[in-house]
Design an enzyme around this catalytic site. Structure first.
Site, short mmCIF file in Angstrom:
data_model
loop_
_atom_site.label_atom_id
_atom_site.label_comp_id
_atom_site.label_asym_id
_atom_site.label_seq_id
_atom_site.Cartn_x
_atom_site.Cartn_y
_atom_site.Cartn_z
N GLY A 190 0.83 -1.15 -0.10
CA GLY A 190 -0.02 -0.08 0.03
C GLY A 190 0.69 1.22 0.15
O GLY A 190 0.28 2.34 0.25
N ARG A 220 -14.94 -14.31 -10.93
CA ARG A 220 -14.45 -13.27 -10.97
C ARG A 220 -15.33 -11.94 -11.12
O ARG A 220 -15.25 -11.20 -10.29
CB ARG A 220 -13.50 -13.10 -12.17
CG ARG A 220 -12.49 -11.67 -12.29
CD ARG A 220 -11.97 -11.73 -13.59
NE ARG A 220 -11.07 -12.74 -13.95
CZ ARG A 220 -9.79 -13.10 -13.38
NH1 ARG A 220 -9.23 -12.29 -12.37
NH2 ARG A 220 -9.18 -14.31 -13.68
N LEU A 265 -9.25 -7.55 -13.38
CA LEU A 265 -10.73 -7.20 -13.23
C LEU A 265 -11.66 -7.65 -14.29
O LEU A 265 -11.09 -8.00 -15.47
CB LEU A 265 -10.56 -5.53 -13.46
CG LEU A 265 -10.22 -4.85 -12.36
CD1 LEU A 265 -10.26 -3.17 -12.73
CD2 LEU A 265 -10.90 -4.89 -10.84
N ASN A 318 -4.09 2.51 -13.28
CA ASN A 318 -3.42 1.50 -12.40
C ASN A 318 -1.79 2.15 -12.53
O ASN A 318 -1.44 2.89 -13.51
CB ASN A 318 -3.26 0.11 -13.59
CG ASN A 318 -2.32 -0.97 -12.83
OD1 ASN A 318 -2.41 -1.08 -11.69
ND2 ASN A 318 -1.80 -1.57 -13.60
N HIS A 327 2.11 0.55 -13.02
CA HIS A 327 3.06 -0.71 -13.30
C HIS A 327 4.32 -0.24 -13.24
O HIS A 327 4.82 0.80 -13.96
CB HIS A 327 2.60 -0.98 -14.69
CG HIS A 327 3.09 -2.40 -14.92
ND1 HIS A 327 2.61 -3.78 -14.29
CD2 HIS A 327 4.22 -2.73 -15.61
CE1 HIS A 327 3.51 -4.65 -14.81
NE2 HIS A 327 4.36 -4.06 -15.65
N GLU A 348 -9.49 -3.84 -21.02
CA GLU A 348 -9.56 -5.41 -20.56
C GLU A 348 -8.14 -6.06 -20.65
O GLU A 348 -8.10 -6.91 -19.95
CB GLU A 348 -10.66 -5.81 -21.54
CG GLU A 348 -12.13 -5.27 -21.08
CD GLU A 348 -13.04 -6.20 -21.78
OE1 GLU A 348 -12.83 -7.20 -22.12
OE2 GLU A 348 -14.22 -5.41 -21.83
N GLU A 373 7.38 6.16 -8.73
CA GLU A 373 5.76 5.66 -8.79
C GLU A 373 5.24 6.53 -7.81
O GLU A 373 4.17 7.03 -7.77
CB GLU A 373 5.71 4.08 -8.14
CG GLU A 373 6.22 3.26 -9.02
CD GLU A 373 5.97 1.62 -8.66
OE1 GLU A 373 4.77 1.41 -8.29
OE2 GLU A 373 6.90 0.85 -8.67
#
Ligand code: GAR
Length: 216
Positions: free
Chosen positions: A16, A80, A108, A122, A124, A157, A189
């Site tokens: 986190g 899911r 997701l 997101n 990465h 997706e 990040e």
């Protein structure tokens, strides 16, 4: 006239630190007109849950009951979606406008992605499209790249694929280990994720196909 306050929901599975970087920038007023209203973890023991609560943010664990272990593809994808519907219910209860994945390790469902289209980000730890998927920093080291980095992108997706909002570059040194490189990337990040959220909340991101233009 009062400006709209954006409600942010953050999905996590682990440490986190990116979640906390965003919460801090909201607390400090660097990201204005936003509130992190809920943190949802796919892991009961994620340190992110306690970190969120320490900032006064509501933090929930929703049990995925290892649905990914289901061997049958269709049944797995159904599970899911059922799991994602539980998350969506919590996000909707709190009128979440923007969903951040911050070390969230589950893919997701298409249902979730369609529901929040253009509203999921997101982070990465690679310069996408290089090294998508797991252990991006290890992949970069093994490939022998001279520069690595991180990417904030909108979620589509296909995993680690959507339109790129911000990237940051770090050098790779000969004596780097996965740990030292990961640490150098993580620092970046923590800079670019809050920055991307700020731009979004300020209405400065204009998406056209794969391209994200940052308005002045
Ligand atoms: C971060 O390095 C993030 O970029 C990565 O997991 C770490 C989570 O750390 N995410 C992915 O690899 C997603 N594909 P954090 O929990 O301390 O933010």
């Amino acid at each position: 006239m009062e400006s709209k306050v954006f409600s942010i929901g953050i999905l996590v599975s682990g440490r986190g630190s990116n979640m906390e970087a965003v919460i801090r920038k909201v607390e400090e007023g660097y990201i204005k007109n936003a509130k992190v209203v809920v943190v949802i973890s796919s892991r009961r023991d994620a340190p992110a849950l306690e970190k969120a609560r320490a900032h006064g943010v509501e933090a929930l664990f929703i049990d995925p009951k290892d649905f990914w272990k289901e061997p049958d593809y269709e049944r797995r994808e159904k599970l899911r979606e059922e799991y994602d519907r539980k998350i969506i219910a919590e996000l909707e209860k709190r009128n979440v406008d923007l969903v951040l994945l911050a070390g969230y390790m589950l893919k997701l469902s298409p249902h979730f992605i369609r529901k929040y289209k253009g509203k999921i980000m997101n982070i990465h730890p690679s310069l996408l499209p290089a090294f998508p998927g797991l252990n991006a920093q290890k992949q970069a080291l093994e490939y022998g790249v001279k520069y690595a980095g991180c990417t904030v992108h909108f979620v589509e997706e296909e995993v680690d694929h959507g339109p790129i909002i911000l990237q940051a570059v770090v050098p790779v040194y000969d004596d780097d280990t996965v740990e030292t490189l990961s640490e150098r990337i993580l620092e970046k990040e923590h800079e670019i994720y809050p920055e991307a959220v700020k731009l979004y909340v300020e209405g400065k991101l204009e998406v056209s196909g794969r391209k994200v233009r940052i308005k002045a």
